[in-house]
Design an enzyme around this catalytic site. Structure first.
Site, PDB file in Angstrom:
ATOM      1  N   CYS A 371       0.836  -1.209   0.000  1.00 32.17           N
ATOM      2  CA  CYS A 371       0.000   0.000   0.000  1.00 32.17           C
ATOM      3  C   CYS A 371       0.872   1.262   0.000  1.00 32.17           C
ATOM      4  O   CYS A 371       1.674   1.459   0.915  1.00 32.17           O
ATOM      5  CB  CYS A 371      -0.918  -0.005   1.221  1.00 32.17           C
ATOM      6  N   CYS A 374       0.615   3.331   3.201  1.00 33.80           N
ATOM      7  CA  CYS A 374       1.360   2.743   4.327  1.00 33.80           C
ATOM      8  C   CYS A 374       2.845   3.070   4.166  1.00 33.80           C
ATOM      9  O   CYS A 374       3.515   3.441   5.135  1.00 33.80           O
ATOM     10  CB  CYS A 374       1.163   1.226   4.355  1.00 33.80           C
TER      11      CYS A 374
END
Length: 451
Positions: A371, A374
């Site tokens: 991600c 993230c």
């Protein structure tokens, strides 16, 4: 002549004033000659009139107050539609695009200079006549010729390049554990993350926008859809959170051959390595000249598959070649790796949920290593863990994608990645961090107020 007119006016005004004073004096004498009883009667009548006045109607009061202090209507702050702006600038010249970018963001925007053709961006910025900033990532492994170009550019344009360096502790750990050339064995992504991506993330946290030299023809398989301007899909800017950084690509629609014609015409400094067959220039161990007919990216990370020739700085602009995903499994590097961050298993986080009286509070991020959001908060989270070490707060991570995603949705309030949870000392249920601001100070305040 003007003085004569003024004197005449003064004389006329003086005459009128004399008559007025005489009249007033006459009235004053009449009032003084009145009997005391008459004067008392007049005063009483005036007093009654003053106090018997009717109050103003409410509507008149409201109208008066409106006239005196009109209400200021609150205007909604207009959010820029960068997709629409990108379409509007699709046929604009790089100079026009650069001028628009500098005009919009002033001192909150900077040019990312890598020491290759990015010097064209500096020339365009110089031609606008507006002040501009330039920053560069010094990985510690650049060619001597690149450092000489940096010096020449500073002298040519009278600027100071803002250098950003990798974290010394992270570099030391990487080299000690894996040696100086581990990227030849397990891929360049880990080294690039330490030496380039994380330093870039720190640099961009001080900006609201940045300017890059990306072009569509640099890598047709991965950069063919670069827009002129966009909300950065990966990195965060000064205000923090998703959408807080704008990315400008003035050269997106320009071909490499035209960039070089421009550089020669304007007689600007260029990297001496270009004359030796280097086209795309990065770190010394990972860059080599290309042969005639080879694509420029063939000289970068030549030992890897052609589809992996990106370092991660422009991850949000990468697409699969021909729009089809590679059938080979993609190896994703783990993130949030630190001695201060505990890795929780499914059983570990279930036990943490069951505890009602914990010895210390726990801060847990639910993440997926692939991600980009993230990845964007990785540096902040690791720094936070370092600050909380020894202060009675445990910092942990739980990988919540794949088979764990449904469990995380049902039991851990997972909505999207990343989701941050605080398990206080005495509370049966975790408290979800509600903000998109994932900088160290915001997360620290959240922990201190609720732990």
């Amino acid at each position: 002549m003007a003085l004569a007119v003024t004197s005449s006016s003064t004389a006329i005004s003086g005459s009128s004033f004399s008559r007025s004073v005489a009249s007033s004096d006459s009235k004053a004498l009449q009032i003084c000659s009145m009997r005391l009883s008459d004067r008392t009667h007049v005063a009483t009548t005036l007093s009654q009139r003053r106090f018997s006045m009717k109050p103003l109607k409410e509507s008149w009061v409201l109208r008066a107050s409106t006239l005196i202090a009109p209400e200021v209507e609150e205007k909604e702050v207009e959010v820029e539609d960068f997709e629409k702006l990108a379409k509007k600038l699709e046929d604009a010249s790089p100079l026009e695009i650069m001028d628009k970018a500098l005009e919009k963001f002033g001192n909150d925007i900077a040019i990312a200079f890598s020491g290759a053709e990015d010097v064209a961006l500096i020339e365009y910025a110089h031609l606008t006549g507006k002040p501009f900033r330039v920053f560069s990532l010094d990985t510690g492994r650049l060619n001597p010729e690149t450092y000489r170009l940096f010096d020449a550019v500073e002298k040519q344009y009278g600027i100071r390049i803002e250098y950003t360096f990798p974290d010394a502790v992270e570099v030391q750990a990487l080299v000690r554990n894996k040696g100086l050339f581990s990227f030849y064995e397990d891929g360049h992504q880990e080294c690039c993350r330490v030496r380039k991506v994380r330093p870039l993330r720190r640099a961009l946290k001080g900006l609201k926008a940045w300017i890059t030299g990306q072009r569509k023809d640099q890598s047709p398989g991965t950069r063919s859809e670069i827009p002129i301007v966009q909300v950065d899909p990966v990195f965060e800017g000064l205000d923090g959170g998703v959408g807080s950084l704008v990315k400008w690509n003035p050269l997106a629609n320009v071909e490499g051959s035209d960039v070089w014609k421009f550089l020669r015409t304007m007689d600007v400094p260029v990297n001496a390595l270009h004359a030796q067959g280097y086209v795309s220039i990065g770190c010394e161990p990972c860059t080599r000249p290309v042969l005639p007919g080879q694509h420029e990216r063939e000289g970068r990370w030549w030992w890897e598959d052609a589809k992996a020739k990106e370092c991660g700085l422009h991850k949000g602009n990468i697409k699969e070649e021909n729009g089809v995903a590679d059938s080979k499994p993609v190896v994703v590097q783990e993130i949030f790796e630190s001695n201060n961050v505990v890795t929780l298993s499914r059983g570990g986080i279930e036990n943490l949920m069951k505890l009602e009286n914990r010895k210390e509070p726990w801060l847990v991020v639910l993440y997926a290593p692939w991600c980009p959001f993230c990845q964007a908060m990785e540096a902040s989270y690791i720094e936070l863990a370092e600050k909380l070490a020894g202060k009675g707060v445990k910092v942990a991570k739980f990988r919540a994608d794949g088979e764990e995603k449904e469990f995380a949705k049902q039991e851990l309030q997972l909505g999207s990645f990343p989701t941050i949870l605080l398990f206080p000392k005495r509370a049966p249920r975790a408290i979800k961090y509600p903000s998109e601001h994932r900088d160290v100070d915001s997360l620290m305040s959240f922990v201190n107020l609720l732990r």
